[in-house]
Design a protein around this motif. Structure first.
Motif, PDB file in Angstrom:
ATOM      1  N   TYR A 981     135.516 -84.032  23.336  1.00  0.00           N
ATOM      2  CA  TYR A 981     134.987 -85.315  23.789  1.00  0.00           C
ATOM      3  C   TYR A 981     134.424 -85.210  25.206  1.00  0.00           C
ATOM      4  CZ  TYR A 981     139.661 -85.542  25.946  1.00  0.00           C
ATOM      5  OH  TYR A 981     140.799 -85.271  26.660  1.00  0.00           O
ATOM      6  N   PRO A 985     138.206 -91.573  23.873  1.00  0.00           N
ATOM      7  CA  PRO A 985     137.795 -92.533  22.830  1.00  0.00           C
ATOM      8  C   PRO A 985     137.971 -93.992  23.221  1.00  0.00           C
ATOM      9  CG  PRO A 985     139.073 -90.733  21.887  1.00  0.00           C
ATOM     10  CD  PRO A 985     139.129 -90.544  23.367  1.00  0.00           C
ATOM     11  N   TYR A1213     141.318 -90.641  14.525  1.00  0.00           N
ATOM     12  CA  TYR A1213     140.348 -90.034  15.454  1.00  0.00           C
ATOM     13  C   TYR A1213     139.537 -88.949  14.753  1.00  0.00           C
ATOM     14  CZ  TYR A1213     143.102 -92.382  19.041  1.00  0.00           C
ATOM     15  OH  TYR A1213     143.744 -93.312  19.803  1.00  0.00           O
ATOM     16  N   TYR A1216     136.821 -87.007  16.449  1.00  0.00           N
ATOM     17  CA  TYR A1216     137.204 -86.067  17.516  1.00  0.00           C
ATOM     18  C   TYR A1216     138.047 -84.907  17.000  1.00  0.00           C
ATOM     19  CZ  TYR A1216     135.697 -90.011  20.308  1.00  0.00           C
ATOM     20  OH  TYR A1216     134.945 -91.026  20.840  1.00  0.00           O
TER      21      TYR A1216
END
Length: 1305
Positions: A981, A985, A1213, A1216
């Motif tokens: 990332y 997030p 997630y 990710y």
């Protein structure tokens, strides 16, 4: 020089060599008839009617003085009118600021009592003269655009540090900073002012009104019905905040913007003006009328090509004129109104400055026919009048006014004798000549004519709502393309006009750097060098002294013009001396830093203080550079430093009570005025006014002990032909014998680097704000237009408000885009970028040459490394997106060379300053965040890369480790578990403060440097344990601090009374969390790259490292994953400052380590890791289950599920974390569940006697030699890291053996 008596006629013996008219050609004096005609033409009567030749008295040189006196006395009746002008005014005829009783607060006032700088919160001062009747005007030259209130007040007004002019009854003020008018209350009024503007303050006491003008444009009546009558008289007054500065013109100089019907507070010198204009007319007649000696008649001449040519008749005539004219030219009003305007009119005919030799001839005349003190004063006043005119002229589209004044400045400086006098006595001393190299930026683009020059505006639309450049490049519409091209054409038009001004400024510097004009003594360049060095010293040593510091916006322009001029002379020398280097290869040789020929003042060296270096490296100086340091000299240097400290302390202590008496101040020449000058000023304080004593002028700065080459030495050594002579004394063996360039140019180059470090870089960063504003408004406009398109038709009210907002944003963008065009041309143009790039390369070459000298590298001033880092940062961050660094020639090579410097010197033992070491570390950390610069690090030689990684893997104790850890994290980011990332997030919906921050760049891992790290850790048996133990220690500290802080935050939040958590505490808390995450990522990186360090138990410390790691991982998991725990509650508070604190970053880091140890290793390694993890008493299987969203059964039973309560789960997630990674976590959970069941089933109950007496968590497994005490292996191994004494008896442990309890019989 011609001598003359005071008002006496010139003697016949001196000028009339013969009475016989028949010998004119022999003597050079024309016959009496021709002379009579000539003198009557030169000195006509006032009415312009010449009497017939038969009736007029013959004029000769014997009666010329009488005739001239009579002509000049014809208008003497004007003197009687002065008494009438004084009506309506009270006070001294010479109007100045009242520095004795008319001020409040702390103020710095010029010695001419016309310029003032605020030195307190809100100081106020008034003038010495007031008015009670009539119409009056004065002007204020704005030098800084900050908070000021300018206007009028009465004697009864009482000011303080909070209330100034306009804040009390009977005081009235205009504030262009806030665009308001003030009289107890405040309302909107006028326009915003900028530095370089002139405010005219008008008061009409007949009508009772006050008005203001800005640059000659009326702002309208500000106040009417002001109080008048008995006892009411108004003083000019100002209140200004700290560091703001202005200069007043009450009439001591011609008003720039006179208003019909209004009189200046100080009367102009009317009689002197009339006389000066008459004499100037006579001088013009001499230039215009010539004598044809062969024909015996008068002829008209071309004035532009006039030359004196040694004609005695003309010379004696001029001597009579200058006998009266010279004393008048010592007065500032007459120089500005008469002489300067006359010289400007000569240049108005157009053409190059060289096409007007008349100015040179006039300057020759002045030096010939005026006394030295007169011509000195005249030139001083002339140059300062030019400077004021240049600085305070409004900007018009063709910059015609600025060009006009610069052309005259060039014409004056072309005169050698005048140039050397001004360099020696005026430039850099009385005034800051760098003002001539400044091009001010217009705050109001409409008045500057930019609307006509750039009729079409445009701004980029490539930014997303997060402020970052959009990934998908949208096709430009035809309309946008047309607008952009029209905007670019307008910018090019503007650029061409500004380039004309810049070229004139470079011409001025070329004159000042001329080293061929040695006819009258030293060359101009060497005078300039001494002044330039002193100028740098003032700005380096007096960072808090407002009166000496050069504004940074001036420095930026001066730097670029100086670079252009230097490179021109440098390449010119290369053309004459082919063996020398060209400017593209320029650098400063290392011997300048230690041979004492150039003074670096008190600036820090890489190795510490100069006196310390001379003591510790004297043997190296003798061996490598053949420079011997005398012990007596070392002692003298030490004492000299002490003396300077005492003197500076004494002068500092005296400053608050220092000022000059009013009589002494007025006796000083008036050229010490205006904020454009170097201020010999007085410090005014309300508390200290009774203690004022005369003091030495700050402008002289006699105590500055600049140890530099004398002018004579520079002149002799400037050839640069002897590599170890003069400036280049002490050439080290590593330095080539090749000539670089002229020595004086090396000194200037060194000064340029220092100048960039002093203030240029900060100013470059400051001006980027306009571009940021454009992007902000462009985003706001785009957002507003989207809202308009979505607005329902029935909501007409909302639609109208949105349209209004759209209009405001569009107008603001039109204004800002034109202003940005100006800034891009003057500061961020491609040429300016190439200058900074050239400076970067100069610093890189200088550092490389200095590095080769070994220990002598310590003598290099720190600012060379600072400029190398800062100039690269400026090229990368400030000049984009208008210009890209990738367009520059040799860009890749330069990046690699800079990377090599950062990689080598961030841990260089020769560099001792903590600030510069931190700067190098931060620069390297920023370097590895961007793909292009990271690739440059990978391109440096392998040996240097490995050395860099070795330094990065040094133990974290005893040094700043956070930046080191950050570098390692950036090398790993993009490879770790769920570590791809750019932003966390949960922060994606928020806008970053600065999208260009290194931390917000896309992941760009370096497998090459990772491989070097793995090789080093695996091959060096001592490095890995020391490095990892320091990482584990810091993780333990950082996470413990974080937990302690969130406990305090939670307690404060739960109190009934309203408590505000200190923002600094929140910031420290967030920092500890971020450090914990980054340390965990470094551990993940190590486990992935070199798992054998933990899992190969044949290595001495592997088992201990694995047990410590498992212990810390379990602690982190337990603290973060427990139901209804402290971490959860604080995260849910969503406090500002704790945005980065969340479950995801820390849990995925821990998960990455566990997956690598348990799933991605061989069977034996996984078995050991599993055993150690399960053996740790803090291990809880529910913490692993939490990662996948499996809530604790007891918690589910106790608490009914709520709709808004969402459990953390890695499954949410998926953007990710890959499916493969999730599958590994699932397998890991299953593996640990199975292993924990088997361990529970096979575990036999252990008696208390068999448990380790230290931790009571593990069975006894080790016995000590020689004392035979026992513990578990984990406790003794950890203890032996820091201590060799036994836990129990304090005997020294010589060895540890495995212990197995013997079976029961």
């Amino acid at each position: 020089m011609t001598s003359r008596g005071a008002g006496t006629a010139f003697s016949r013996r001196n000028y009339r060599l013969s009475n016989e008219s028949e010998k004119p050609k022999v003597t050079g004096i024309v016959n009496s008839k021709l002379l009579n005609d000539y003198l009557h033409r030169i000195f006509p009567s006032a009415d312009g009617i010449q009497p017939a030749a038969a009736y007029r008295k013959p004029l000769t040189f014997q009666n010329l003085q009488e005739h001239l006196d009579k002509l000049l006395a014809e208008d003497s009746g004007a003197e009687d009118s002065r008494d009438q002008i004084l009506e309506g005014r009270l006070g001294p005829s010479t109007v100045v600021l009242d520095h004795i009783s008319g001020f409040e607060g702390l103020l710095l006032v010029d010695d001419d009592l016309l310029g003032v700088i605020g030195h307190s919160n809100f100081g106020s001062i008034r003038a010495t003269t007031c008015v009670y009747k009539g119409k009056w005007i004065y002007e204020v030259l704005i030098s800084s655009q900050g908070l000021m209130q300018i206007g009028w007040c009465t004697l009864n007004c009482r000011f303080n540090q909070e209330e100034g002019v306009g804040d009390t009854p009977d005081s009235y003020a205009y504030d262009g900073n806030r665009v308001r008018k003030w009289n107890v209350t405040t309302t909107n009024y006028g326009k915003s002012w900028a530095a370089g503007d002139i405010v005219s303050c008008l008061i009409d006491l007949d009508e009772g009104t006050i008005a203001f003008c800005l640059n000659g444009v009326s702002l309208g009546t500000a106040f009417d019905n002001i109080t008048r009558g008995a006892g009411m008289a108004y003083f000019p007054a100002i209140s200004l905040s700290f560091k703001e500065s202005v200069a007043f013109n009450f009439g001591s100089r011609p008003l720039r913007y006179p208003v019909e019907g209004y009189r200046p507070l100080q009367d102009p010198p009317s009689m002197d003006l009339v006389e000066a204009h008459k004499l100037l007319g006579y001088l013009k007649n001499v230039i215009h009328i010539g004598i044809d000696m062969l024909e015996g008649k008068l002829v008209e001449k071309d004035t532009s090509m006039w030359q004196l040519q040694g004609e005695p008749t003309v010379l004696i005539t001029l001597a009579h004129i200058f006998n009266h004219f010279a004393p008048l030219m010592c007065k500032v009003y007459l120089v500005e109104d008469v002489l300067m305007n006359f010289l400007l009119s000569i240049l108005e005919q157009g053409g190059a400055v060289e096409a007007h030799p008349l100015i040179q001839q006039l300057l020759d005349l002045m030096w010939l026919l005026m006394e030295d003190y007169e011509v000195h004063e005249c030139l001083k006043q002339l140059l300062m009048s030019l400077l004021r005119a240049y600085r305070f002229s409004p900007i018009i589209p063709d910059l015609g006014l600025q060009i006009h004044y610069l052309r005259l400045t060039i014409a004056v400086l072309k005169h050698e004798k005048s140039r050397k006098y001004l360099l020696n006595n005026v430039l850099f001393d009385i005034l800051r000549s760098v003002v001539f190299f400044y091009i001010k930026s217009p705050l109001r683009v409409e008045e500057a004519g930019l609307q006509e020059l750039i009729p079409t505006t445009w701004w980029p639309n490539r930014f997303t709502k997060e402020g970052k450049e959009s990934k998908e490049v949208k096709e430009e519409s035809a309309e946008e393309r047309l607008r952009r091209r029209a905007y670019d054409r307008g910018c090019q038009r503007l650029k061409k006009r500004i380039e004309v001004v810049e070229e004139l400024q470079v011409q001025i510097l070329k004159l000042l750097l001329n080293n061929k004009d040695r006819g009258g003594g030293e060359a101009s360049r060497y005078i300039f060098l001494n002044k330039f060095r002193k100028f740098l010293q003032e700005n380096a040593s007096n960072r808090g002294n407002l009166t000496v510091l050069c504004p940074p916006e001036y420095m930026v322009c001066f730097l670029h013009r100086l670079i252009s001029t230097l490179r021109c002379y440098w390449d010119g020398h290369k053309a004459k001396a082919p063996a020398a280097l060209n400017s593209e290869e320029a650098y400063v040789p290392p011997q300048l830093f230690y041979n004492g020929k150039v003074d670096y003042f008190d600036l820090q060296r890489l190795g510490g203080l100069l006196s310390h270096l001379k003591k510790t490296l004297k043997d190296d100086l003798a061996l490598k550079a053949n420079i011997l340091i005398d012990p007596a000299e070392l002692q003298a240097v030490t004492m000299d430093d002490l003396d300077e400290d005492e003197e500076s302390a004494t002068s500092t202590a005296q400053r608050p009570v220092a000022a000059l008496a009013i009589g002494g101040a007025l006796a000083r020449p008036s050229w010490l005025s205006s904020p454009t000058l170097g201020r010999a000023n007085r410090f005014l304080s309300t508390a200290a006014v009774s203690l004022m004593n005369p003091r030495r002028s700050l402008g002289t700065l006699e105590k500055m002990k600049a140890r530099m080459l004398s002018v004579e030495q520079r002149t002799e050594d400037d050839k640069g032909s002897h590599g170890n002579e003069g400036l280049l004394l002490g050439r080290p063996p590593e330095e080539p014998e090749q000539s670089i360039t002229e020595n004086s140019l090396l000194e200037i180059l060194d000064g340029i680097v220092m100048m960039y470090n002093l203030s240029v870089h900060q100013q470059l960063g400051k001006m980027v704000g306009v571009s940021d504003d454009v992007n902000e408004y462009a985003l706001a406009l785009k957002d507003t237009e989207e809202k308009i398109s979505r607005c329902p038709k029935r909501r007409r009210d909302i639609y109208e408000e949105l349209v209004k907002s759209q209009k405001v944003f569009s107008e603001k963008l039109n204004h800002l885009s034109r202003r940005l065009a100006w800034i891009n041309v003057t500061i961020y143009s491609k040429e300016k970028m190439q200058d900074i790039y050239w400076l970067l390369r100069v610093c890189i070459r200088t550092i490389e040459h200095g590095d080769r000298t070994g220990s002598l590298f310590a003598f290099m001033p720190e600012f060379y490394l600072s400029v190398a880092m800062n100039s690269y940062s400026a090229l990368k961050n400030y000049f984009s997106p208008v210009h890209s660094m990738e367009e520059l020639p040799g860009y890749e090579e330069t990046l690699t060379r800079l990377a090599a410097i950062l990689a080598k010197h961030f841990a260089d033992s020769r560099i001792v300053g903590t600030d510069i070491r931190d700067s190098l570390m931060q620069a390297l950390a920023s370097y590895v965040c961007y793909p292009h610069s990271l690739r440059a690090v990978e391109r440096i030689p392998e040996e240097q890369r490995i050395s860099m990684m070795r330094n990065l893997l040094a133990p974290y104790e005893q040094r700043p480790w956070a930046q080191t850890n950050w570098i390692l994290v950036r090398l790993w980011r993009g490879c770790g578990f769920g570590y791809r990332y750019t932003r966390l997030p949960h922060l994606l919906k928020t806008k970053p403060e600065d999208a260009n921050l290194p931390s917000l760049q896309k992941p760009c891992p370096s497998t090459l440097l990772q491989r070097h790290m793995a090789d080093l850790l695996c091959s060096d048996c001592d490095m890995a344990p020391s490095f990892l133990n320091s990482v584990l220690n810091q993780l333990n500290w950082a996470f413990s601090e974080f937990i302690g802080m969130i406990q305090e935050i939670q307690q404060a939040a739960e109190r009934l009374e309203r408590n505000f958590v200190d923002s600094r505490q929140l910031k420290v808390c967030a920092t500890c969390f971020d450090l914990s995450v980054s340390l965990l990522r470094v551990l993940e990186m190590t486990v992935t790259l070199a798992p054998e360090i933990f899992l190969d138990w044949s290595r001495p410390s592997s088992e201990l490292l694995l047990r410590r790691l498992a212990q810390l991982l379990n602690q982190v998991l337990n603290r973060v994953t427990a139901e209804r725990n402290l971490f959860d509650r604080v995260v849910n508070l969503r406090l500002p400052g704790l945005e980065s604190v969340d479950h995801y970053p820390i849990l995925v880091a821990v998960t990455g380590i566990l997956v690598r140890l348990l799933m991605d290793t061989d069977f034996q390694g996984a078995k050991r890791a599993t055993a150690v993890l399960l053996a740790d008493p803090c291990f809880q299987l529910c913490s692993i289950q939490y990662l996948l969203g499996h809530a604790e059964p007891s918690a589910l039973a106790a608490t009914p599920p709520s709709a808004d309560k969402r459990h953390f789960s890695l499954h949410t997630y998926t953007d990710y974390i890959s499916q493969e990674e999730l599958a590994k976590v699932e397998r890991m959970l299953g593996h640990l569940s199975e292993e924990s069941k088997q361990a529970a089933a096979s575990m036999l109950p252990t008696s208390e006697e068999d448990l380790c007496p230290i931790c009571y968590a593990h069975p006894i497994s080790a016995i000590f030699r020689p004392c035979s005490h026992k513990s578990c292996k984990a406790c003794i191994n950890q203890h032996l890291m820091n201590n060799k004494d036994c836990f129990f008896c304090k005997a020294t442990i010589t060895g540890v053996d495995d212990f197995t309890k013997p079976g029961s019989s």
